[in-house]
Write an enzyme that holds these catalytic residues in place. Structure first.
Site, PDB file in Angstrom:
ATOM      1  N   LYS A  87     -41.164 -11.036  -4.278  1.00  0.00           N
ATOM      2  CA  LYS A  87     -40.292 -12.082  -3.757  1.00  0.00           C
ATOM      3  C   LYS A  87     -41.066 -13.074  -2.887  1.00  0.00           C
ATOM      4  O   LYS A  87     -41.929 -12.657  -2.115  1.00  0.00           O
ATOM      5  CB  LYS A  87     -39.199 -11.386  -2.913  1.00  0.00           C
ATOM      6  CG  LYS A  87     -38.048 -12.255  -2.516  1.00  0.00           C
ATOM      7  CD  LYS A  87     -37.059 -11.480  -1.636  1.00  0.00           C
ATOM      8  CE  LYS A  87     -37.544 -11.366  -0.209  1.00  0.00           C
ATOM      9  NZ  LYS A  87     -36.564 -11.697   0.817  1.00  0.00           N
TER      10      LYS A  87
ATOM     11  N   LYS B 239     -39.517  -2.662   3.350  1.00  0.00           N
ATOM     12  CA  LYS B 239     -40.117  -3.170   4.591  1.00  0.00           C
ATOM     13  C   LYS B 239     -40.829  -2.079   5.385  1.00  0.00           C
ATOM     14  O   LYS B 239     -41.834  -2.347   6.037  1.00  0.00           O
ATOM     15  CB  LYS B 239     -39.069  -3.880   5.458  1.00  0.00           C
ATOM     16  CG  LYS B 239     -38.615  -5.191   4.836  1.00  0.00           C
ATOM     17  CD  LYS B 239     -38.010  -6.157   5.830  1.00  0.00           C
ATOM     18  CE  LYS B 239     -37.803  -7.513   5.151  1.00  0.00           C
ATOM     19  NZ  LYS B 239     -37.111  -8.495   5.951  1.00  0.00           N
TER      20      LYS B 239
ATOM     21  N   LYS C  65     -41.374 -15.108   3.895  1.00  0.00           N
ATOM     22  CA  LYS C  65     -42.031 -15.712   5.069  1.00  0.00           C
ATOM     23  C   LYS C  65     -43.190 -14.868   5.547  1.00  0.00           C
ATOM     24  O   LYS C  65     -44.163 -15.363   6.084  1.00  0.00           O
ATOM     25  CB  LYS C  65     -41.063 -15.768   6.255  1.00  0.00           C
ATOM     26  CG  LYS C  65     -39.856 -16.594   6.069  1.00  0.00           C
ATOM     27  CD  LYS C  65     -39.113 -16.630   7.407  1.00  0.00           C
ATOM     28  CE  LYS C  65     -37.629 -16.711   7.196  1.00  0.00           C
ATOM     29  NZ  LYS C  65     -36.977 -15.400   7.069  1.00  0.00           N
TER      30      LYS C  65
HETATM   31  N1  AQP Z   1     -37.358 -15.372  -2.293  1.00  0.00           N
HETATM   32  C1  AQP Z   1     -36.071 -15.631  -2.074  1.00  0.00           C
HETATM   33  N2  AQP Z   1     -35.297 -16.142  -3.068  1.00  0.00           N
HETATM   34  C2  AQP Z   1     -33.990 -16.436  -2.868  1.00  0.00           C
HETATM   35  N3  AQP Z   1     -33.361 -16.253  -1.665  1.00  0.00           N
HETATM   36  C3  AQP Z   1     -34.099 -15.759  -0.664  1.00  0.00           C
HETATM   37  N4  AQP Z   1     -33.801 -15.461   0.620  1.00  0.00           N
HETATM   38  C4  AQP Z   1     -34.908 -14.977   1.243  1.00  0.00           C
HETATM   39  N5  AQP Z   1     -35.944 -14.938   0.389  1.00  0.00           N
HETATM   40  C5  AQP Z   1     -35.475 -15.422  -0.798  1.00  0.00           C
HETATM   41  C6  AQP Z   1     -32.486 -15.666   1.216  1.00  0.00           C
HETATM   42  O1  AQP Z   1     -32.653 -16.474   2.371  1.00  0.00           O
HETATM   43  C7  AQP Z   1     -31.696 -16.089   3.358  1.00  0.00           C
HETATM   44  C8  AQP Z   1     -32.393 -15.864   4.668  1.00  0.00           C
HETATM   45  O2  AQP Z   1     -33.289 -14.776   4.528  1.00  0.00           O
HETATM   46  P1  AQP Z   1     -33.975 -14.127   5.795  1.00  0.00           P
HETATM   47  O3  AQP Z   1     -35.008 -15.024   6.299  1.00  0.00           O
HETATM   48  O4  AQP Z   1     -32.996 -13.781   6.805  1.00  0.00           O
HETATM   49  O5  AQP Z   1     -34.533 -12.751   5.341  1.00  0.00           O
HETATM   50  P2  AQP Z   1     -35.349 -12.237   4.140  1.00  0.00           P
HETATM   51  O6  AQP Z   1     -34.448 -12.107   2.969  1.00  0.00           O
HETATM   52  O7  AQP Z   1     -35.984 -10.999   4.614  1.00  0.00           O
HETATM   53  O8  AQP Z   1     -36.408 -13.410   3.864  1.00  0.00           O
HETATM   54  P3  AQP Z   1     -37.956 -13.346   3.919  1.00  0.00           P
HETATM   55  O9  AQP Z   1     -38.479 -14.711   3.716  1.00  0.00           O
HETATM   56  O10 AQP Z   1     -38.461 -12.306   2.982  1.00  0.00           O
HETATM   57  O11 AQP Z   1     -38.228 -12.975   5.419  1.00  0.00           O
HETATM   58  P4  AQP Z   1     -39.177 -11.874   5.995  1.00  0.00           P
HETATM   59  O12 AQP Z   1     -40.486 -12.099   5.336  1.00  0.00           O
HETATM   60  O13 AQP Z   1     -39.193 -12.154   7.459  1.00  0.00           O
HETATM   61  O14 AQP Z   1     -38.558 -10.560   5.666  1.00  0.00           O
HETATM   62  C9  AQP Z   1     -31.000 -14.838   2.844  1.00  0.00           C
HETATM   63  O15 AQP Z   1     -29.739 -15.204   2.320  1.00  0.00           O
HETATM   64  C10 AQP Z   1     -31.905 -14.352   1.743  1.00  0.00           C
HETATM   65  O16 AQP Z   1     -31.175 -13.694   0.738  1.00  0.00           O
END
Ligand code: AQP
Length: 335
Positions: free
Chosen positions: A199, A116, A202
């Site tokens: 991955k 990140k 969002k």
């Molecule tokens: N691509 C993914 N596949 C499976 N699980 C996922 N999770 C996130 N992306 C995937 C799981 O969703 C839960 C919530 O995640 P989060 O929103 O708190 O944070 P993150 O992992 O950082 O998700 P994003 O979408 O990538 O958010 P941003 O872009 O804001 O950093 C967690 O249990 C995560 O494992």
């Protein structure tokens, strides 16, 4: 509210944009299933969201949208505690204490920070660096026993276990449990629809990379139709997916949505091209995902009701975390 039948679950999601199929298959689908057998605490982690810059008005909206999306997906606030993190000050208090337990060397190993922060590491916030100690506090403020997360959070969970053990050892008390990760066998890491090596996220600038839980049936079908693939037919066996990340991702998504194993999906579609597989996948995804946005929009017509539900959830969460923090303060020597 269910009693702690098989243990206490904690998990969270950031209000950093639309929830997507990765969040759903990696975490939320499991959260829904656990509600009957565990005491569940689900949190919209807004303190985590501000580890990267957020527009306050957008964040305010996102907290309500994510809460509505979770409820529309099947999180029932009558069965589970649902709230946003910043309303329960025990998270931040315990995180500070954990900042004084965790070591720099442990945090330096965290791959999510490296990803990140990217090349601009010197400009990353201290909060982004300390994200995992706040996550440890989220879980341990409730002495949660199980944490359902996607695969990307596995390393943070291991750190949480290390922090719990280090705290217990520093203060000579068997105080915090060792929380167990619950990671799905399929779709634990859903990848971008445009690049099987990154991955689904969002914060990806391209909306075409993900299926949002707010997408219409048409959007979902179009995104699957345009998803990157390769020219080969699907293999009949799992090892035929090696070196084919986009194909593996779509098969994983099919398996996650249908509740079948990937091997089982391949036994049906092996030998078929994407011209057959993609429409079947689109039909499945539309059936499960499209109703969520309709229900979410209904809930979002009444902001006051969402706020009231989050407030009620925060009161329930505080009632659990407060006595645990009181004990922590005694152990540390504050009281
Ligand atoms: N691509 C993914 N596949 C499976 N699980 C996922 N999770 C996130 N992306 C995937 C799981 O969703 C839960 C919530 O995640 P989060 O929103 O708190 O944070 P993150 O992992 O950082 O998700 P994003 O979408 O990538 O958010 P941003 O872009 O804001 O950093 C967690 O249990 C995560 O494992």
């Amino acid at each position: 509210m269910g009693e702690a039948k098989n243990g206490r679950i904690f998990s969270g999601v950031q209000p950093t944009g639309n929830l997507h199929l990765g969040n759903y298959l990696g975490a939320i689908k499991n959260w829904i299933a656990l509600q009957d057998d565990f005491e569940c605490i689900y949190c919209v982690v807004d303190l985590h969201a501000i580890t990267v810059p957020q527009d306050p008005a957008v964040l305010r909206r996102s907290i309500r949208e994510v809460a509505a999306c979770l409820m529309a997906s099947g999180i029932n606030p009558e069965k589970s505690i649902l709230f946003n993190q910043s309303r329960v000050p025990q998270h931040a208090e315990l995180a500070w204490i954990f900042n004084c337990v965790a070591r720099l060397g442990w945090l330096n190993r965290m791959t999510q920070f490296k990803e990140k922060a990217g090349k601009n590491r010197e400009n990353a916030t201290v909060g982004l660096y300390a994200y995992p100690t706040l996550m440890a506090a989220d879980i341990l403020a409730y002495k949660a026993t199980h944490v359902p997360v996607g695969e990307d959070q596995k390393q943070h969970l291991e750190l949480t276990r290390d922090i719990a053990a280090a705290f217990n050892s520093m203060f000579d008390a068997e105080f915090f449990p060792q929380p167990e990760p619950q990671i799905q066998a399929t779709a634990a890491r859903v990848m971008s629809l445009r690049d099987g090596s990154s991955k689904m996220s969002k914060s990806d600038v391209s909306d075409a990379t993900r299926i949002n839980l707010t997408d219409s049936a048409d959007d979902i079908a179009q995104k699957i139709k345009r998803a990157k693939t390769d020219p080969e037919v699907l293999p009949s066996e799992m090892d035929g997916l090696e070196g084919r990340p986009e194909a593996a991702n779509l098969v994983g998504i099919f398996a996650g949505l249908s509740g079948r194993s990937q091997a089982d999906v391949l036994s049906e579609f092996g030998g078929q091209g994407f011209g057959v597989f993609k429409p079947a996948l689109a039909e499945l995804a539309v059936m499960q995902i499209a109703p969520i946005s309709a229900e979410m929009n209904k809930l979002l017509e009444d902001d006051a009701q969402i706020d009231a539900l989050l407030e009620k959830g925060a009161e329930q969460a505080k009632a659990i975390a407060d006595p645990i923090l009181a004990e922590v303060k005694k152990l540390v020597g504050f009281a």
